[in-house]
Motif scaffolding. Structure first.
Motif, PDB file in Angstrom:
ATOM      1  N   GLN A 169       0.828  -1.209   0.000  1.00 40.12           N
ATOM      2  CA  GLN A 169       0.000   0.000   0.000  1.00 40.12           C
ATOM      3  C   GLN A 169       0.863   1.261   0.000  1.00 40.12           C
ATOM      4  O   GLN A 169       0.573   2.215  -0.725  1.00 40.12           O
ATOM      5  CB  GLN A 169      -0.928  -0.019   1.221  1.00 40.12           C
ATOM      6  CG  GLN A 169      -1.971  -1.132   1.165  1.00 40.12           C
ATOM      7  CD  GLN A 169      -2.728  -1.263   2.468  1.00 40.12           C
ATOM      8  OE1 GLN A 169      -2.185  -1.712   3.482  1.00 40.12           O
ATOM      9  NE2 GLN A 169      -3.985  -0.865   2.474  1.00 40.12           N
ATOM     10  N   GLU A 170       1.913   1.252   0.812  1.00 41.55           N
ATOM     11  CA  GLU A 170       2.799   2.414   0.869  1.00 41.55           C
ATOM     12  C   GLU A 170       3.543   2.600  -0.449  1.00 41.55           C
ATOM     13  O   GLU A 170       3.689   3.728  -0.939  1.00 41.55           O
ATOM     14  CB  GLU A 170       3.796   2.260   2.014  1.00 41.55           C
ATOM     15  CG  GLU A 170       4.720   3.453   2.202  1.00 41.55           C
ATOM     16  CD  GLU A 170       3.988   4.719   2.593  1.00 41.55           C
ATOM     17  OE1 GLU A 170       4.398   5.799   2.116  1.00 41.55           O
ATOM     18  OE2 GLU A 170       3.016   4.642   3.369  1.00 41.55           O
ATOM     19  N   LEU A 171       4.004   1.503  -1.048  1.00 37.78           N
ATOM     20  CA  LEU A 171       4.693   1.592  -2.332  1.00 37.78           C
ATOM     21  C   LEU A 171       3.766   2.136  -3.411  1.00 37.78           C
ATOM     22  O   LEU A 171       4.166   3.011  -4.202  1.00 37.78           O
ATOM     23  CB  LEU A 171       5.230   0.216  -2.741  1.00 37.78           C
ATOM     24  CG  LEU A 171       5.891   0.119  -4.122  1.00 37.78           C
ATOM     25  CD1 LEU A 171       7.032   1.122  -4.261  1.00 37.78           C
ATOM     26  CD2 LEU A 171       6.378  -1.299  -4.382  1.00 37.78           C
ATOM     27  N   ALA A 172       2.542   1.648  -3.442  1.00 33.56           N
ATOM     28  CA  ALA A 172       1.576   2.155  -4.424  1.00 33.56           C
ATOM     29  C   ALA A 172       1.332   3.644  -4.224  1.00 33.56           C
ATOM     30  O   ALA A 172       1.245   4.410  -5.187  1.00 33.56           O
ATOM     31  CB  ALA A 172       0.263   1.382  -4.326  1.00 33.56           C
ATOM     32  N   GLY A 173       1.247   4.074  -2.964  1.00 27.63           N
ATOM     33  CA  GLY A 173       1.050   5.489  -2.683  1.00 27.63           C
ATOM     34  C   GLY A 173       2.213   6.340  -3.137  1.00 27.63           C
ATOM     35  O   GLY A 173       2.019   7.431  -3.700  1.00 27.63           O
ATOM     36  N   GLN A 174       3.430   5.866  -2.913  1.00 28.05           N
ATOM     37  CA  GLN A 174       4.614   6.605  -3.346  1.00 28.05           C
ATOM     38  C   GLN A 174       4.686   6.682  -4.874  1.00 28.05           C
ATOM     39  O   GLN A 174       5.033   7.732  -5.441  1.00 28.05           O
ATOM     40  CB  GLN A 174       5.879   5.953  -2.790  1.00 28.05           C
ATOM     41  CG  GLN A 174       5.999   5.985  -1.271  1.00 28.05           C
ATOM     42  CD  GLN A 174       6.234   7.380  -0.722  1.00 28.05           C
ATOM     43  OE1 GLN A 174       6.614   8.305  -1.446  1.00 28.05           O
ATOM     44  NE2 GLN A 174       5.998   7.553   0.569  1.00 28.05           N
ATOM     45  N   LEU A 175       4.386   5.582  -5.534  1.00 29.50           N
ATOM     46  CA  LEU A 175       4.391   5.575  -7.001  1.00 29.50           C
ATOM     47  C   LEU A 175       3.322   6.517  -7.551  1.00 29.50           C
ATOM     48  O   LEU A 175       3.558   7.254  -8.512  1.00 29.50           O
ATOM     49  CB  LEU A 175       4.171   4.154  -7.519  1.00 29.50           C
ATOM     50  CG  LEU A 175       5.343   3.181  -7.308  1.00 29.50           C
ATOM     51  CD1 LEU A 175       4.887   1.753  -7.559  1.00 29.50           C
ATOM     52  CD2 LEU A 175       6.507   3.542  -8.232  1.00 29.50           C
ATOM     53  N   ALA A 176       2.134   6.481  -6.952  1.00 28.71           N
ATOM     54  CA  ALA A 176       1.056   7.363  -7.403  1.00 28.71           C
ATOM     55  C   ALA A 176       1.433   8.822  -7.207  1.00 28.71           C
ATOM     56  O   ALA A 176       1.170   9.668  -8.074  1.00 28.71           O
ATOM     57  CB  ALA A 176      -0.234   7.037  -6.659  1.00 28.71           C
ATOM     58  N   ALA A 177       2.066   9.137  -6.081  1.00 26.84           N
ATOM     59  CA  ALA A 177       2.491  10.516  -5.818  1.00 26.84           C
ATOM     60  C   ALA A 177       3.532  10.970  -6.820  1.00 26.84           C
ATOM     61  O   ALA A 177       3.649  12.169  -7.111  1.00 26.84           O
ATOM     62  CB  ALA A 177       3.038  10.635  -4.399  1.00 26.84           C
TER      63      ALA A 177
END
Length: 255
Positions: free
Chosen positions: A93-101
């Motif tokens: 979830q954190e990785l997806a959030g960083q990639l999305a940002a």
């Protein structure tokens, strides 16, 4: 309890006595991040990560790096963590959030899809996937997921806002407004939901209702001026002002 300064002090004392205490390192980092001292949170997490293999510490380190503006490093750390087995789902979830940002939406979607393959029954992963899909022009798929989740978990607070956003993007303003109205009945002080509700009303031609809700979204929140003025100008039934002060005066004072 929100006593982050005291939590920082106590965790720091524990770490002085035992530098390998993973729990204290985590609490110290969280307390620092809660005070927006993200760069300071990195060092204790890095020390802890070198001493023990702990997916939770690594995930928190990724979050701290990203919050400190070191997003590429954050992504590298989190990719290593998501490669571990058994999987630690918060890392995905954190990785997806960083990639999305970072604007890498397709990669963020791929990360969550891989997590769902590992844990197919996880509701939070399904919701996050549906929240990401509209940003890569997969609104139909997002809507299908959210409609199913609405039946499976009707009381989940993230489902209706996510579905309403998809409907808003699809131009189904009446249906989106109804969902936003339901959300506001539960969370009347949520400014972002009220902002989206206002956008629906403006697009439906209800200028008075839309502008009234924009004022409610802005009230006591000067940081919302950019979002509220954007909503007012971008609507097909909105308004335009030549000066920012005109927006602020219009939205800040009742007619």
């Amino acid at each position: 309890m929100g006593q982050v300064v005291e939590a920082e002090r106590l965790a720091g004392e524990v770490l002085k006595a035992n530098r390998t205490d993973v729990g204290a390192a985590s609490i110290l980092a969280r307390a620092l991040m809660a005070q927006n001292r993200n760069e300071e949170a990195i060092a204790p997490l890095e020390r802890a990560a070198r001493r023990v293999e702990d997916a939770g510490i690594e995930t928190l380190l990724g979050a701290a790096l990203g919050a400190a503006g070191r997003r590429n490093e954050a992504i590298d750390v989190l990719r290593r963590t998501t490669a571990r087995r058994p999987p630690f789902l918060p890392a995905f979830q954190e990785l997806a959030g960083q990639l999305a940002a970072a604007g890498r939406i397709d990669q963020a979607v791929a990360v969550i899809e891989s997590a769902i393959a590992l844990a197919p029954g996880t509701l939070e992963l399904q919701i996050l996937l549906a929240q990401l899909l509209p940003d890569c022009n997969q609104r139909n798929r997002a809507r299908e997921i959210l409609e199913k989740l609405r039946i499976v978990a009707p009381g989940h607070p993230a489902i209706l806002p996510a579905l309403a956003r998809v409907l808003l993007l699809d131009g189904d303003y009446a249906a989106a407004a109804e969902l936003y109205r339901q959300v506001l009945a539960q969370r009347p002080d949520d400014p972002l939901t009220r902002l989206s509700y206002s956008a629906c009303l403006l697009e439906m031609g209800d200028r008075a209702g839309g502008e009234a809700n924009l004022r409610l979204a802005l009230r006591g929140r000067p940081q919302m001026i950019g979002r509220t003025t954007a909503a007012l100008t971008m609507s097909s039934h909105g308004r335009f002002f030549f000066r920012p002060s005109g927006f602020a005066k219009f939205l800040g004072e009742p007619r």
